[in-house]
Design a protein around this motif. Structure first.
Motif, PDB file in Angstrom:
ATOM      1  N   LEU A   1     -22.547 -29.760  26.416  1.00 36.25           N
ATOM      2  CA  LEU A   1     -22.989 -30.044  27.782  1.00 36.25           C
ATOM      3  C   LEU A   1     -24.365 -30.704  27.771  1.00 36.25           C
ATOM      4  N   GLN A   2     -25.233 -30.248  26.875  1.00 31.32           N
ATOM      5  CA  GLN A   2     -26.568 -30.851  26.773  1.00 31.32           C
ATOM      6  C   GLN A   2     -26.476 -32.318  26.369  1.00 31.32           C
ATOM      7  N   ASP A   3     -25.538 -32.630  25.473  1.00 31.82           N
ATOM      8  CA  ASP A   3     -25.363 -34.019  25.024  1.00 31.82           C
ATOM      9  C   ASP A   3     -25.040 -34.962  26.183  1.00 31.82           C
ATOM     10  N   ILE A   4     -24.353 -34.443  27.220  1.00 29.85           N
ATOM     11  CA  ILE A   4     -23.988 -35.310  28.352  1.00 29.85           C
ATOM     12  C   ILE A   4     -24.954 -35.146  29.530  1.00 29.85           C
ATOM     13  N   GLY A   5     -26.014 -34.360  29.327  1.00 34.13           N
ATOM     14  CA  GLY A   5     -27.024 -34.185  30.376  1.00 34.13           C
ATOM     15  C   GLY A   5     -26.674 -33.148  31.422  1.00 34.13           C
ATOM     16  N   CYS A   6     -25.729 -32.265  31.098  1.00 31.76           N
ATOM     17  CA  CYS A   6     -25.336 -31.198  32.028  1.00 31.76           C
ATOM     18  C   CYS A   6     -26.121 -29.931  31.664  1.00 31.76           C
ATOM     19  N   HIS A   7     -26.991 -29.510  32.564  1.00 29.61           N
ATOM     20  CA  HIS A   7     -27.833 -28.344  32.287  1.00 29.61           C
ATOM     21  C   HIS A   7     -27.581 -27.202  33.267  1.00 29.61           C
ATOM     22  N   GLU A   8     -26.665 -27.417  34.232  1.00 34.15           N
ATOM     23  CA  GLU A   8     -26.403 -26.347  35.198  1.00 34.15           C
ATOM     24  C   GLU A   8     -25.389 -25.351  34.635  1.00 34.15           C
TER      25      GLU A   8
ATOM     26  N   ASN B   1     -12.885 -28.995  35.177  1.00 31.98           N
ATOM     27  CA  ASN B   1     -12.823 -29.863  36.351  1.00 31.98           C
ATOM     28  C   ASN B   1     -14.228 -30.201  36.859  1.00 31.98           C
ATOM     29  N   HIS B   2     -15.141 -29.239  36.791  1.00 32.14           N
ATOM     30  CA  HIS B   2     -16.536 -29.473  37.209  1.00 32.14           C
ATOM     31  C   HIS B   2     -17.146 -30.599  36.369  1.00 32.14           C
ATOM     32  N   VAL B   3     -16.947 -30.535  35.065  1.00 29.90           N
ATOM     33  CA  VAL B   3     -17.512 -31.564  34.180  1.00 29.90           C
ATOM     34  C   VAL B   3     -16.849 -32.915  34.446  1.00 29.90           C
ATOM     35  N   TRP B   4     -15.531 -32.926  34.584  1.00 35.45           N
ATOM     36  CA  TRP B   4     -14.812 -34.177  34.839  1.00 35.45           C
ATOM     37  C   TRP B   4     -15.279 -34.818  36.159  1.00 35.45           C
ATOM     38  N   GLN B   5     -15.384 -34.004  37.211  1.00 36.08           N
ATOM     39  CA  GLN B   5     -15.768 -34.517  38.537  1.00 36.08           C
ATOM     40  C   GLN B   5     -17.202 -35.038  38.569  1.00 36.08           C
ATOM     41  N   HIS B   6     -18.114 -34.320  37.874  1.00 35.77           N
ATOM     42  CA  HIS B   6     -19.537 -34.661  37.971  1.00 35.77           C
ATOM     43  C   HIS B   6     -20.029 -35.616  36.889  1.00 35.77           C
TER      44      HIS B   6
ATOM     45  N   SER C   1     -19.182 -25.922  27.432  1.00 38.13           N
ATOM     46  CA  SER C   1     -19.695 -24.573  27.194  1.00 38.13           C
ATOM     47  C   SER C   1     -21.169 -24.650  26.826  1.00 38.13           C
ATOM     48  N   ASN C   2     -21.918 -23.633  27.239  1.00 38.44           N
ATOM     49  CA  ASN C   2     -23.311 -23.497  26.829  1.00 38.44           C
ATOM     50  C   ASN C   2     -23.451 -22.504  25.684  1.00 38.44           C
ATOM     51  N   ASN C   3     -22.319 -21.943  25.239  1.00 38.67           N
ATOM     52  CA  ASN C   3     -22.337 -20.915  24.201  1.00 38.67           C
ATOM     53  C   ASN C   3     -22.398 -21.580  22.821  1.00 38.67           C
ATOM     54  N   GLU C   4     -23.542 -21.418  22.149  1.00 38.91           N
ATOM     55  CA  GLU C   4     -23.748 -22.053  20.839  1.00 38.91           C
ATOM     56  C   GLU C   4     -22.750 -21.557  19.794  1.00 38.91           C
ATOM     57  N   HIS C   5     -22.400 -20.263  19.867  1.00 43.26           N
ATOM     58  CA  HIS C   5     -21.435 -19.699  18.906  1.00 43.26           C
ATOM     59  C   HIS C   5     -20.072 -20.370  19.066  1.00 43.26           C
TER      60      HIS C   5
END
Length: 194
Positions: free
Chosen positions: A29-36, A54-59, A7-11
């Motif tokens: 997501l930022q911790d793992i370098g995912c910015h999309e 699934n997107h995070v797991w695959q990529h 999630s990109n939602n800080e809350h």
């Protein structure tokens, strides 16, 4: 154990860390370098949470979990539901979403609603889903400064305050996300002992 919360939602990230941090290191997501922006193209909460995880797991090949949450109002045939975040448009404005909902409910005595969260966990490639529901009513007007999303207009059953008037500890103990996360935590605890 390290787990990525997709999630990109800080809350949401803050809430999840408050509930799970004692047992797990929760990566963003930022911790793992995912910015999309993660895809959310499904017609159900379960479908969206699975698509994001699934997107995070695959990529990124990291065990992760994702959630999707919807507010379902009985008098509006379950609206806004899966479209809760963008109910009033693509700008995803909490204020605009609440105003539109209150406008649609104006004069309607039936203000019953429920928050529902679906979490998809992908752990070493295995997929599991967990759900949490809290029932309540929609207030006549926003009240409270805490929380986010529809929290200022949602009064959980058995209380006379909105989620936005509650402290995080109280809200997390009864909320839809809290309940789904407790189910996730119980599964992980059992998984870790096997």
């Amino acid at each position: 154990m390290k787990l990525c919360f997709a999630s990109n939602n800080e809350h949401k990230l803050t809430e999840v860390r408050q509930i799970l941090a004692a047992q797990y290191e929760i990566l963003s997501l930022q911790d793992i370098g995912c910015h999309e922006e993660l895809p959310e193209e499904q017609e159900t909460l379960e479908g969206n949470s699975h698509q994001k995880a699934n997107h995070v797991w695959q990529h990124y090949n990291i065990s992760c979990f994702a959630d999707d949450t919807g507010l379902e109002v009985m008098a509006l045939n379950g609206e806004p539901g899966v479209y809760s975040a963008r109910y009033a448009g693509a700008q995803r404005s909490n204020h605009d979403n609440m105003q539109l909902l209150l406008q649609k409910l104006e004069g309607n005595p039936d203000r019953r609603a429920q928050f529902r969260t679906s979490i998809t966990l992908i752990l070493d490639g295995q997929v599991n889903q967990f759900n949490g529901i809290v029932t309540g009513t929609i207030a006549q007007a926003p009240s409270g400064e805490k929380g986010f999303g529809y929290d200022p207009i949602f009064i959980p059953d058995g209380f006379n305050q909105t989620f936005a008037q509650m402290g995080s500890e109280q809200k997390n103990s009864i909320s839809h996300r809290g309940r789904a996360l407790q189910a996730l935590a119980a599964f992980l605890k059992n998984y870790n002992t096997q």
